[in-house]
Write a protein that holds these residues in place. Sequence first.
Motif, PDB file in Angstrom:
ATOM      1  N   MET A  85       0.813  -1.398   0.040  1.00 47.62           N
ATOM      2  CA  MET A  85       0.046   0.102   0.006  1.00 47.62           C
ATOM      3  C   MET A  85       0.650   1.233  -0.302  1.00 47.62           C
ATOM      4  SD  MET A  85      -2.955  -0.524  -0.114  1.00 47.62           S
ATOM      5  CE  MET A  85      -3.914   0.791  -0.724  1.00 47.62           C
ATOM      6  N   GLY A  86       2.098   1.234   0.717  1.00 45.49           N
ATOM      7  CA  GLY A  86       2.845   2.493   0.925  1.00 45.49           C
ATOM      8  C   GLY A  86       3.273   2.738  -0.610  1.00 45.49           C
ATOM      9  N   SER A  87       3.619   1.809  -1.474  1.00 40.87           N
ATOM     10  CA  SER A  87       4.248   2.305  -2.673  1.00 40.87           C
ATOM     11  C   SER A  87       3.222   3.036  -3.499  1.00 40.87           C
ATOM     12  CB  SER A  87       4.400   1.271  -3.434  1.00 40.87           C
ATOM     13  OG  SER A  87       3.749   0.223  -3.668  1.00 40.87           O
ATOM     14  N   MET A  88       2.024   2.802  -3.276  1.00 36.56           N
ATOM     15  CA  MET A  88       1.002   3.637  -4.140  1.00 36.56           C
ATOM     16  C   MET A  88       0.736   4.671  -3.625  1.00 36.56           C
ATOM     17  SD  MET A  88      -3.428   2.681  -4.684  1.00 36.56           S
ATOM     18  CE  MET A  88      -2.912   0.884  -4.622  1.00 36.56           C
ATOM     19  N   PHE A  89       0.844   5.033  -2.358  1.00 39.39           N
ATOM     20  CA  PHE A  89       0.480   6.524  -1.654  1.00 39.39           C
ATOM     21  C   PHE A  89       1.806   7.266  -2.069  1.00 39.39           C
ATOM     22  CE2 PHE A  89      -2.466   3.832   0.110  1.00 39.39           C
ATOM     23  CZ  PHE A  89      -3.762   4.428  -0.182  1.00 39.39           C
ATOM     24  N   ASP A  90       3.162   6.504  -2.018  1.00 41.87           N
ATOM     25  CA  ASP A  90       4.302   7.240  -2.265  1.00 41.87           C
ATOM     26  C   ASP A  90       4.169   7.765  -3.763  1.00 41.87           C
ATOM     27  OD1 ASP A  90       5.074   6.921   0.340  1.00 41.87           O
ATOM     28  OD2 ASP A  90       6.366   5.221  -0.145  1.00 41.87           O
ATOM     29  N   SER A  91       3.866   7.154  -4.662  1.00 45.58           N
ATOM     30  CA  SER A  91       3.761   7.343  -5.896  1.00 45.58           C
ATOM     31  C   SER A  91       3.028   8.569  -6.212  1.00 45.58           C
ATOM     32  CB  SER A  91       3.060   6.269  -6.727  1.00 45.58           C
ATOM     33  OG  SER A  91       4.017   5.066  -6.819  1.00 45.58           O
ATOM     34  N   TYR A  92       1.878   8.837  -5.536  1.00 48.58           N
ATOM     35  CA  TYR A  92       0.998   9.903  -5.668  1.00 48.58           C
ATOM     36  C   TYR A  92       1.762  10.987  -5.206  1.00 48.58           C
ATOM     37  CZ  TYR A  92      -1.784  10.227  -1.579  1.00 48.58           C
ATOM     38  OH  TYR A  92      -2.184  10.029  -0.240  1.00 48.58           O
ATOM     39  N   ASN A  93       2.190  10.975  -3.828  1.00 48.03           N
ATOM     40  CA  ASN A  93       3.094  12.005  -3.223  1.00 48.03           C
ATOM     41  C   ASN A  93       4.139  12.459  -4.303  1.00 48.03           C
ATOM     42  OD1 ASN A  93       1.439  12.551  -1.089  1.00 48.03           O
ATOM     43  ND2 ASN A  93       2.448  10.609   0.108  1.00 48.03           N
ATOM     44  N   LEU A  94       4.863  11.621  -4.841  1.00 43.07           N
ATOM     45  CA  LEU A  94       5.853  12.065  -5.792  1.00 43.07           C
ATOM     46  C   LEU A  94       5.179  12.967  -6.773  1.00 43.07           C
ATOM     47  CD1 LEU A  94       8.809  11.957  -6.379  1.00 43.07           C
ATOM     48  CD2 LEU A  94       8.366   9.963  -7.834  1.00 43.07           C
ATOM     49  N   CYS A 122      -4.124  14.521  -6.604  1.00 41.89           N
ATOM     50  CA  CYS A 122      -3.542  13.546  -5.543  1.00 41.89           C
ATOM     51  C   CYS A 122      -3.972  13.443  -4.259  1.00 41.89           C
ATOM     52  CB  CYS A 122      -1.907  13.509  -5.904  1.00 41.89           C
ATOM     53  SG  CYS A 122      -1.208  13.367  -7.358  1.00 41.89           S
ATOM     54  N   ASN A 123      -3.868  14.446  -3.728  1.00 40.97           N
ATOM     55  CA  ASN A 123      -4.688  14.402  -2.326  1.00 40.97           C
ATOM     56  C   ASN A 123      -6.175  13.916  -2.316  1.00 40.97           C
ATOM     57  OD1 ASN A 123      -2.289  14.874  -0.575  1.00 40.97           O
ATOM     58  ND2 ASN A 123      -2.618  17.167  -1.000  1.00 40.97           N
ATOM     59  N   VAL A 124      -6.895  14.279  -3.346  1.00 42.90           N
ATOM     60  CA  VAL A 124      -8.380  13.892  -3.290  1.00 42.90           C
ATOM     61  C   VAL A 124      -8.264  12.504  -3.560  1.00 42.90           C
ATOM     62  CG1 VAL A 124     -10.472  13.895  -4.957  1.00 42.90           C
ATOM     63  CG2 VAL A 124      -9.341  16.059  -3.965  1.00 42.90           C
ATOM     64  N   ILE A 125      -7.517  11.976  -4.443  1.00 44.37           N
ATOM     65  CA  ILE A 125      -7.456  10.527  -4.921  1.00 44.37           C
ATOM     66  C   ILE A 125      -6.968   9.788  -3.305  1.00 44.37           C
ATOM     67  CG2 ILE A 125      -6.056   8.638  -6.058  1.00 44.37           C
ATOM     68  CD1 ILE A 125      -6.441  10.573  -8.408  1.00 44.37           C
ATOM     69  N   VAL A 179      -1.597   8.849   7.251  1.00 45.24           N
ATOM     70  CA  VAL A 179      -0.310   9.251   6.796  1.00 45.24           C
ATOM     71  C   VAL A 179      -0.721  10.521   5.881  1.00 45.24           C
ATOM     72  CG1 VAL A 179       1.383   8.709   4.765  1.00 45.24           C
ATOM     73  CG2 VAL A 179       0.797   6.942   6.668  1.00 45.24           C
ATOM     74  N   THR A 180      -1.627  10.686   5.348  1.00 48.05           N
ATOM     75  CA  THR A 180      -2.071  11.849   4.344  1.00 48.05           C
ATOM     76  C   THR A 180      -2.243  12.980   5.402  1.00 48.05           C
ATOM     77  OG1 THR A 180      -2.980  10.532   2.393  1.00 48.05           O
ATOM     78  CG2 THR A 180      -3.662  12.799   2.610  1.00 48.05           C
ATOM     79  N   GLY A 181      -2.895  12.732   6.402  1.00 48.11           N
ATOM     80  CA  GLY A 181      -3.177  13.737   7.608  1.00 48.11           C
ATOM     81  C   GLY A 181      -1.896  14.140   8.115  1.00 48.11           C
ATOM     82  N   VAL A 182      -1.011  13.309   8.358  1.00 48.23           N
ATOM     83  CA  VAL A 182       0.381  13.489   8.956  1.00 48.23           C
ATOM     84  C   VAL A 182       1.096  14.529   7.933  1.00 48.23           C
ATOM     85  CG1 VAL A 182       2.458  12.629   9.991  1.00 48.23           C
ATOM     86  CG2 VAL A 182       0.314  11.681  10.775  1.00 48.23           C
ATOM     87  N   ARG A 183       1.257  13.961   6.752  1.00 46.87           N
ATOM     88  CA  ARG A 183       1.894  14.835   5.447  1.00 46.87           C
ATOM     89  C   ARG A 183       1.409  16.184   5.408  1.00 46.87           C
ATOM     90  NH1 ARG A 183       3.353   9.905   1.344  1.00 46.87           N
ATOM     91  NH2 ARG A 183       4.692   8.959   2.755  1.00 46.87           N
ATOM     92  N   CYS A 184       0.099  16.364   5.444  1.00 47.63           N
ATOM     93  CA  CYS A 184      -0.452  17.763   5.230  1.00 47.63           C
ATOM     94  C   CYS A 184      -0.002  18.367   6.522  1.00 47.63           C
ATOM     95  CB  CYS A 184      -2.047  17.505   5.141  1.00 47.63           C
ATOM     96  SG  CYS A 184      -2.569  16.913   3.603  1.00 47.63           S
ATOM     97  N   LEU A 185      -0.105  18.032   7.701  1.00 44.78           N
ATOM     98  CA  LEU A 185       0.043  18.813   9.030  1.00 44.78           C
ATOM     99  C   LEU A 185       1.609  19.137   8.971  1.00 44.78           C
ATOM    100  CD1 LEU A 185      -2.166  17.161  11.605  1.00 44.78           C
ATOM    101  CD2 LEU A 185      -0.660  19.204  12.132  1.00 44.78           C
TER     102      LEU A 185
END
Length: 163
Positions: A1-10, A23-26, A65-71
């Motif tokens: 799962m981590g790789s998918m979310f790391d991809s959209y963050n990149l 990317c954040n909406v997805i 993870v998305t919340g922590v990154r945004c924060l």
Amino acid sequence: MGSMFDSYNLVSEKCGKGGSIICNVIGIILPIAMISVGAIHIDDCPAQKYICIYLIVAGAFAILVTGVRCLGSMCSTSDSGTPPLPFLVVNGILGLFLFSWFIAGNVWVYGLYGKYNPTDKKADNYCKELVYEFAFWIITTGYILLGVLILLVCCVSCCCKRR
């Protein structure tokens, strides 16, 4: 799962504000779908009861993870946009957990491949097709995105070497 979310963050970093918003909406919609499918169908896969639990936990932690990154990006004090150290540590721990959970999901989902019965609800190997296929394609999409990301990195590194 981590790789998918790391991809959209990149992608969001390279595509500017518009790409970041998309990317954040997805990054929120997909985990909500994972939680919903897992929770609604929690008892619909007795062949491998951990598939629904996998979806719920992976979805919840992806949102976290998305919340922590945004924060972390909002609390960034440096000009480079680097989040404070505590956010980096928490993000690293969450990333390790998601990677481990992704591996566990692989074992549960791919271990059932070709062995489950989507039609006979009374069978021991019954698993609702929606649940299995959703989990299967979430994991497989993660691998596809990882492959595309590796291909892009190779292409960029080859282009940069030639200059």
